[in-house]
Design a protein around this motif. Sequence first.
Motif, PDB file in Angstrom:
ATOM      1  N   UNK A  18       5.660 -14.787  -8.417  1.00  0.00           N
ATOM      2  CA  UNK A  18       6.893 -14.914  -7.895  1.00  0.00           C
ATOM      3  C   UNK A  18       7.463 -13.626  -7.207  1.00  0.00           C
ATOM      4  N   UNK A  19       7.049 -12.551  -7.648  1.00  0.00           N
ATOM      5  CA  UNK A  19       7.407 -11.141  -6.729  1.00  0.00           C
ATOM      6  C   UNK A  19       6.912 -11.278  -5.558  1.00  0.00           C
ATOM      7  N   UNK A  20       5.740 -11.962  -5.315  1.00  0.00           N
ATOM      8  CA  UNK A  20       5.164 -12.081  -3.933  1.00  0.00           C
ATOM      9  C   UNK A  20       6.016 -13.012  -3.026  1.00  0.00           C
ATOM     10  N   UNK A  21       6.369 -13.798  -3.573  1.00  0.00           N
ATOM     11  CA  UNK A  21       7.325 -15.101  -2.833  1.00  0.00           C
ATOM     12  C   UNK A  21       8.602 -14.373  -2.468  1.00  0.00           C
ATOM     13  N   UNK A  22       9.333 -13.425  -3.366  1.00  0.00           N
ATOM     14  CA  UNK A  22      10.771 -13.145  -3.213  1.00  0.00           C
ATOM     15  C   UNK A  22      10.924 -11.684  -2.770  1.00  0.00           C
ATOM     16  N   UNK A  23       9.680 -10.758  -2.924  1.00  0.00           N
ATOM     17  CA  UNK A  23       9.669  -9.293  -2.574  1.00  0.00           C
ATOM     18  C   UNK A  23       8.345  -9.081  -2.135  1.00  0.00           C
ATOM     19  N   UNK A  24       7.487  -8.201  -2.567  1.00  0.00           N
ATOM     20  CA  UNK A  24       6.264  -8.076  -1.736  1.00  0.00           C
ATOM     21  C   UNK A  24       5.066  -7.432  -3.113  1.00  0.00           C
ATOM     22  N   UNK A  25       3.989  -7.924  -2.538  1.00  0.00           N
ATOM     23  CA  UNK A  25       3.000  -7.422  -3.134  1.00  0.00           C
ATOM     24  C   UNK A  25       1.737  -6.865  -2.602  1.00  0.00           C
ATOM     25  N   UNK A  26       0.889  -6.195  -3.198  1.00  0.00           N
ATOM     26  CA  UNK A  26      -0.332  -5.402  -2.712  1.00  0.00           C
ATOM     27  C   UNK A  26      -1.393  -5.816  -3.315  1.00  0.00           C
ATOM     28  N   UNK A  27      -2.333  -6.512  -2.730  1.00  0.00           N
ATOM     29  CA  UNK A  27      -3.492  -7.063  -2.986  1.00  0.00           C
ATOM     30  C   UNK A  27      -4.734  -6.087  -2.470  1.00  0.00           C
ATOM     31  N   UNK A  39       4.455 -10.930   1.505  1.00  0.00           N
ATOM     32  CA  UNK A  39       5.951 -11.188   1.116  1.00  0.00           C
ATOM     33  C   UNK A  39       7.048 -10.646   2.019  1.00  0.00           C
ATOM     34  N   UNK A  40       8.116 -10.590   1.890  1.00  0.00           N
ATOM     35  CA  UNK A  40       9.221 -10.405   2.653  1.00  0.00           C
ATOM     36  C   UNK A  40       9.461  -8.666   2.581  1.00  0.00           C
ATOM     37  N   UNK A  41       9.222  -8.112   1.294  1.00  0.00           N
ATOM     38  CA  UNK A  41       9.287  -6.693   1.204  1.00  0.00           C
ATOM     39  C   UNK A  41       7.979  -6.215   1.979  1.00  0.00           C
ATOM     40  N   UNK A  42       7.176  -6.729   1.793  1.00  0.00           N
ATOM     41  CA  UNK A  42       5.840  -5.975   2.577  1.00  0.00           C
ATOM     42  C   UNK A  42       6.099  -6.024   3.740  1.00  0.00           C
ATOM     43  N   UNK A  68      -0.002 -17.840   1.884  1.00  0.00           N
ATOM     44  CA  UNK A  68       1.318 -18.557   2.411  1.00  0.00           C
ATOM     45  C   UNK A  68       2.765 -17.695   3.030  1.00  0.00           C
ATOM     46  N   UNK A  69       2.615 -16.562   2.424  1.00  0.00           N
ATOM     47  CA  UNK A  69       3.550 -15.694   2.715  1.00  0.00           C
ATOM     48  C   UNK A  69       3.573 -14.792   4.086  1.00  0.00           C
ATOM     49  N   UNK A  70       4.569 -14.467   4.724  1.00  0.00           N
ATOM     50  CA  UNK A  70       4.455 -13.527   5.819  1.00  0.00           C
ATOM     51  C   UNK A  70       3.767 -12.224   5.434  1.00  0.00           C
ATOM     52  N   UNK A  71       2.947 -11.445   6.250  1.00  0.00           N
ATOM     53  CA  UNK A  71       2.443 -10.339   5.623  1.00  0.00           C
ATOM     54  C   UNK A  71       1.322  -9.867   6.368  1.00  0.00           C
ATOM     55  N   UNK A 103       3.007   0.953  -1.955  1.00  0.00           N
ATOM     56  CA  UNK A 103       3.483   0.681  -3.298  1.00  0.00           C
ATOM     57  C   UNK A 103       4.908   1.735  -3.471  1.00  0.00           C
ATOM     58  N   UNK A 104       5.019   2.781  -2.936  1.00  0.00           N
ATOM     59  CA  UNK A 104       6.327   3.504  -3.028  1.00  0.00           C
ATOM     60  C   UNK A 104       7.469   2.961  -2.132  1.00  0.00           C
ATOM     61  N   UNK A 105       7.076   1.885  -1.455  1.00  0.00           N
ATOM     62  CA  UNK A 105       8.303   1.226  -0.705  1.00  0.00           C
ATOM     63  C   UNK A 105       9.013   0.509  -1.702  1.00  0.00           C
ATOM     64  N   UNK A 106      10.382   0.187  -1.162  1.00  0.00           N
ATOM     65  CA  UNK A 106      11.059  -0.673  -1.964  1.00  0.00           C
ATOM     66  C   UNK A 106      10.677  -1.984  -2.388  1.00  0.00           C
ATOM     67  N   UNK A 107      10.644  -2.544  -3.525  1.00  0.00           N
ATOM     68  CA  UNK A 107      10.500  -3.666  -4.041  1.00  0.00           C
ATOM     69  C   UNK A 107       8.718  -4.318  -3.863  1.00  0.00           C
TER      70      UNK A 107
END
Length: 377
Positions: free
Chosen positions: A42-51, A155-158, A196-199, A217-221
């Motif tokens: 859910x964090x990937x969908x609403x914020x951003x994740x690093x894989x 995700x959007x934060x990414x 499926x998310x922008x990134x 990872x230091x960036x917001x969200x």
Amino acid sequence: MTEGLLRTPLHALHLELGGRMVPFAGYDMPVQYAAGVMAEHLHTRTAGSLFDVSHMGQVRVRPRSGVMADAALALERLVPADIVALRPGRQRYALLMREDGGISDDLMIANMGTWFLLVVNAACKEADFALVKAGISDVCEVEFLSDRALIAAQGPAAVAAMAELAPATADMRFMDVIETEVAGVPCIVSRSGYTGEDGFEIGMPAPQAEKVARALLACTDMAAAGLGARDSLRLEAGLCLYGSDIDTTTSPVEGALEWSIQKSRRPGGARAGGYPGADIVAKQLAEGATRRRVGLKGEGRAPIRGGAPLFSDAEGTRQVGHVTSGAFGPSVPGPVSMGYVEAASSAIGTPLFAGVRGRFLPVHVVALPFVAPTFRR
């Protein structure tokens, strides 16, 4: 349990962040972190994740003649995608084909201007490299890039994080590829991903992977995410996992991947055929296949996992297919699956029953994807 497993350049960072490590494709990889799979999804969908996807294979294909059209035509011996029309700075999804019409692997092919970058699946990378080298080394130099890392920021934060760390990425569109610096590190960046998310997917020299990862990872969200969330995200996006949803026994038409075969490569096109299994694929394009990959949605909350048989009736007297991938979809929310069914049972809305531990659970065929993509077109 980790003895003999390979490690990506980010292995120490995964341990530092509390990653729960598991064997995957010969590597010691994080399946999740403390927040858990659902929270990471859910964090990937609403914020951003690093894989970390450094276990994937990266291959450089360079034309011996210096003429990119020569390399493009050579690659078209192996895949049904239109590589000749792939412009510099763009990438395309493709399938490495077999003579029997099956799929050896799926991959991404990027035109880097003077060479092509191929990104292949981790479990297949040695075999893929050997296949590509055997198939086109008369025309191209084929080099396995063992000194590269690959990470995905989704995700959007990414997107916001990349715009901050690599301003040149802000104007990129889905499937664009550029060479630019990310946090001061020379990288190859594609606007793409498997969620499926922008990134973005970001390749860099292995020794500098941790610097790029820490900057993101230091960036917001932004937060780290593991293989578990990556799998549930790609399933909701209707994306195939090689070895589960497509493999050597499935054709592009059976796998509902006709969209990856451009008009120029189809019967009647300017460069029709010419790849392994082309006659079989052409026949299926014209007449259809006897089975089809479909989306399946169940009732309740219990996921229907890969391997479950699918029946046309609640008594389980006639099997019409099987599930290849299944999980609880946190964004749906509810159980989602993909599988293969007889062509006659593949229409949207068709009711079916999945065999699970002696019970026959109702499901119905639905359109893919389960969650609409947010790619920047």
